[in-house]
Design a protein around this motif. Structure first.
Motif, mmCIF file in Angstrom:
data_model
loop_
_atom_site.group_PDB
_atom_site.id
_atom_site.type_symbol
_atom_site.label_atom_id
_atom_site.label_comp_id
_atom_site.label_asym_id
_atom_site.label_seq_id
_atom_site.Cartn_x
_atom_site.Cartn_y
_atom_site.Cartn_z
ATOM 1 N N ALA A 1 0.642 8.694 -6.747
ATOM 2 C CA ALA A 1 0.836 10.241 -6.654
ATOM 3 C C ALA A 1 1.831 10.736 -7.751
ATOM 4 C CB ALA A 1 1.250 10.875 -5.275
ATOM 5 N N LEU A 2 2.991 9.972 -7.996
ATOM 6 C CA LEU A 2 3.907 10.333 -8.902
ATOM 7 C C LEU A 2 3.620 10.274 -10.432
ATOM 8 C CD1 LEU A 2 6.800 8.895 -7.296
ATOM 9 C CD2 LEU A 2 6.634 11.313 -7.727
ATOM 10 N N ASN A 3 2.773 9.089 -10.413
ATOM 11 C CA ASN A 3 2.150 8.722 -11.869
ATOM 12 C C ASN A 3 1.151 9.874 -12.398
ATOM 13 O OD1 ASN A 3 3.294 6.613 -13.657
ATOM 14 N ND2 ASN A 3 3.076 5.689 -11.732
ATOM 15 N N VAL A 4 0.212 10.336 -11.539
ATOM 16 C CA VAL A 4 -0.902 11.393 -11.975
ATOM 17 C C VAL A 4 -0.042 12.638 -12.478
ATOM 18 C CG1 VAL A 4 -2.603 13.030 -11.028
ATOM 19 C CG2 VAL A 4 -2.708 10.368 -10.507
ATOM 20 N N THR A 5 0.913 12.832 -11.697
ATOM 21 C CA THR A 5 1.801 14.090 -12.307
ATOM 22 C C THR A 5 2.613 13.998 -13.423
ATOM 23 O OG1 THR A 5 2.134 14.931 -9.721
ATOM 24 C CG2 THR A 5 3.688 15.896 -11.409
ATOM 25 N N ALA A 6 3.059 12.732 -13.519
ATOM 26 C CA ALA A 6 3.796 12.284 -14.853
ATOM 27 C C ALA A 6 2.928 12.235 -15.877
ATOM 28 C CB ALA A 6 4.606 11.038 -14.662
ATOM 29 N N TYR A 7 1.668 11.785 -15.821
ATOM 30 C CA TYR A 7 1.026 11.743 -17.078
ATOM 31 C C TYR A 7 0.169 13.028 -17.287
ATOM 32 C CZ TYR A 7 1.625 6.778 -18.042
ATOM 33 O OH TYR A 7 2.207 5.361 -18.505
ATOM 34 N N PHE A 8 0.013 13.772 -16.407
ATOM 35 C CA PHE A 8 -0.400 15.052 -16.854
ATOM 36 C C PHE A 8 0.563 15.715 -17.588
ATOM 37 C CE2 PHE A 8 -0.473 19.722 -16.171
ATOM 38 C CZ PHE A 8 -1.751 20.003 -16.434
ATOM 39 N N PHE A 9 2.082 15.795 -17.158
ATOM 40 C CA PHE A 9 2.865 16.401 -18.095
ATOM 41 C C PHE A 9 2.940 15.636 -19.313
ATOM 42 C CE2 PHE A 9 5.829 17.547 -14.095
ATOM 43 C CZ PHE A 9 4.905 18.396 -13.976
ATOM 44 N N TYR A 10 2.904 14.233 -19.572
ATOM 45 C CA TYR A 10 2.971 13.519 -20.790
ATOM 46 C C TYR A 10 1.836 14.161 -21.721
ATOM 47 C CZ TYR A 10 2.045 9.430 -23.459
ATOM 48 O OH TYR A 10 1.882 8.445 -24.511
ATOM 49 N N ILE A 11 0.761 14.260 -21.271
ATOM 50 C CA ILE A 11 -0.218 14.525 -22.076
ATOM 51 C C ILE A 11 -0.064 16.099 -22.575
ATOM 52 C CG2 ILE A 11 -2.887 15.498 -22.254
ATOM 53 C CD1 ILE A 11 -3.314 13.071 -20.326
ATOM 54 N N TRP B 1 0.793 -1.357 -0.071
ATOM 55 C CA TRP B 1 -0.207 -0.035 0.142
ATOM 56 C C TRP B 1 0.913 1.295 -0.126
ATOM 57 C CZ3 TRP B 1 -4.694 -0.911 -1.690
ATOM 58 C CH2 TRP B 1 -5.286 -2.093 -1.277
ATOM 59 N N SER B 2 2.051 1.044 0.718
ATOM 60 C CA SER B 2 2.838 2.410 0.601
ATOM 61 C C SER B 2 3.413 2.446 -0.698
ATOM 62 C CB SER B 2 4.119 1.966 1.387
ATOM 63 O OG SER B 2 4.902 2.954 1.481
ATOM 64 N N TYR B 3 3.923 1.381 -1.581
ATOM 65 C CA TYR B 3 4.535 1.683 -2.773
ATOM 66 C C TYR B 3 3.368 2.252 -3.750
ATOM 67 C CZ TYR B 3 7.938 -1.423 -1.212
ATOM 68 O OH TYR B 3 9.244 -2.047 -0.584
ATOM 69 N N LEU B 4 1.969 1.606 -3.444
ATOM 70 C CA LEU B 4 0.832 2.008 -4.319
ATOM 71 C C LEU B 4 0.536 3.602 -4.372
ATOM 72 C CD1 LEU B 4 -1.341 1.074 -6.180
ATOM 73 C CD2 LEU B 4 -2.801 0.800 -4.242
ATOM 74 N N GLY B 5 0.693 4.083 -3.049
ATOM 75 C CA GLY B 5 0.475 5.616 -2.721
ATOM 76 C C GLY B 5 1.608 6.456 -3.460
ATOM 77 N N TRP B 6 2.966 6.041 -3.233
ATOM 78 C CA TRP B 6 3.938 6.858 -3.919
ATOM 79 C C TRP B 6 3.648 6.815 -5.497
ATOM 80 C CZ3 TRP B 6 6.434 10.453 -1.744
ATOM 81 C CH2 TRP B 6 6.934 10.231 -0.633
ATOM 82 N N SER B 7 3.370 5.458 -5.990
ATOM 83 C CA SER B 7 3.531 5.543 -7.445
ATOM 84 C C SER B 7 2.195 6.184 -7.990
ATOM 85 C CB SER B 7 3.470 3.792 -7.953
ATOM 86 O OG SER B 7 3.626 3.811 -9.327
ATOM 87 N N THR C 1 9.328 5.937 -10.759
ATOM 88 C CA THR C 1 7.973 4.820 -10.610
ATOM 89 C C THR C 1 8.394 3.717 -11.122
ATOM 90 O OG1 THR C 1 7.255 5.956 -12.762
ATOM 91 C CG2 THR C 1 6.453 6.793 -10.537
ATOM 92 N N ALA C 2 9.368 3.472 -12.251
ATOM 93 C CA ALA C 2 9.511 2.278 -12.836
ATOM 94 C C ALA C 2 10.350 1.211 -11.668
ATOM 95 C CB ALA C 2 10.857 2.482 -13.910
ATOM 96 N N ASN C 3 11.190 1.854 -10.954
ATOM 97 C CA ASN C 3 11.611 1.125 -10.029
ATOM 98 C C ASN C 3 10.316 0.696 -8.714
ATOM 99 O OD1 ASN C 3 14.418 1.212 -10.390
ATOM 100 N ND2 ASN C 3 14.363 3.262 -10.464
ATOM 101 N N ILE C 4 9.626 1.550 -8.355
ATOM 102 C CA ILE C 4 8.670 1.121 -7.654
ATOM 103 C C ILE C 4 7.748 0.229 -8.048
ATOM 104 C CG2 ILE C 4 6.702 2.454 -6.337
ATOM 105 C CD1 ILE C 4 7.987 5.043 -6.327
#
Length: 300
Positions: A85-95, A77-83, A181-184
């Motif tokens: 949050a980071l992925n939402v930011t990353a994919y906003f930048f991606y789009i 659950w800790s990994y899920l929370g970090w990944s 995130t790839a490592n997470i």
């Protein structure tokens, strides 16, 4: 057929799916706003993966909490929370990157991810790359400097265009976040299963994306305006599932570097699908391909 070869095939399949995601995302930016695209992509993928989990683990239909507990281990659950949050930011930048620039220019910039992982992976997962693997990863990035080669301005090798281009800056930020995130993901898969991890992560990102869309200024788009976003999200969820399985077999930077062959596929397809001018970017893509071949050879 050994598992390492199957994992290489899975990573290559992930690259194809990522290219479809790239092209679908660029097409979607011509029809809908960034928030709606983000929500549609991840919601579509979440539905597909939720159904896959129910099919693979029928216990989710009768005892979802107990089934989830049996399939996860400490840290999940800790990994899920970090990944998430980071992925939402990353994919906003991606789009945002695809909205502001040509797909054939910004898509190859995700090749910075495996290079940055030469630093993040030893710290986060304890994985070290052998020399040939390091050379292969670096060679894929050298291709980035050739993406503007043989253009009318006569430039042969330069990274200046990426410093000037707003979309490129967003994609560089995306690559930096993905190197974490790839490592997470690797840790999350170890704390669960490939399907459970990617399904839980996709659902978490989808929920965050829907909240981000709901609480912002928005216009409700027609379903037809989101068709490319839904296509991109479906391809992304399928490709990510293959990636999570490949991570259980291969060294993480290798999987990510092979996945980044999507940049080659996107450059090749963008002139036909998106009617973009690719010019000398094909030369850079060819160098990236050479680097990926070295990575595949170094797997042994």
């Amino acid at each position: 057929m050994d598992f390492a070869l199957l994992a290489l095939i899975a990573a290559l399949f992930t690259a194809v799916c990522q290219s479809v995601t790239d092209l679908g995302t660029k097409a979607a930016t011509r029809m809908a706003d960034d928030r709606a695209i983000l929500a549609a992509q991840w919601s579509g993928g979440a539905v597909l993966l939720a159904l896959a989990c129910c099919a693979a683990y029928p216990g989710f239909l009768t005892a979802p909490v107990a089934t989830m507990d049996s399939l996860t281990r400490p840290g999940f659950w800790s990994y899920l929370g970090w990944s998430g949050a980071l992925n939402v930011t990353a994919y906003f930048f991606y789009i945002r990157g695809f909205r502001l620039s040509d797909a054939s220019l910004v898509a190859p910039l995700v090749l910075l991810t495996p290079v940055l992982m030469l630093v993040t992976s030893p710290i986060m997962t304890g994985e070290q790359a052998p020399p040939m693997g390091v050379v292969g990863v670096l060679l894929t990035v050298l291709g980035v400097g050739l993406l503007d080669a043989n253009r009318e301005n006569g430039r042969r090798f330069s990274f200046a265009v990426f410093a000037r281009d707003a979309g490129a800056r967003y994609m560089i930020a995306t690559a930096a976040i993905w190197s974490l995130t790839a490592n997470i993901d690797k840790l999350g898969v170890k704390a669960s299963t490939p399907l459970i991890w990617i399904a839980a992560l996709t659902i978490a990102i989808a929920l965050c994306s829907l909240l981000y869309w709901a609480f912002g200024a928005r216009n409700v788009p027609r379903l037809s305006a989101l068709r490319y976003a839904l296509l991109a999200g479906s391809a992304m969820s399928i490709g990510n599932t293959a990636q999570m399985w490949a991570l259980t077999i291969l060294f993480t930077p290798y999987v990510i570097a092979i996945k980044r062959l999507s940049a080659l596929f996107t450059v090749l397809a963008s002139s036909h699908v998106l009617k973009e001018e690719t010019g000398g970017r094909l030369l850079g893509a060819a160098v990236m391909l050479a680097g990926a071949v070295m990575i595949a050879v170094a797997r042994g």
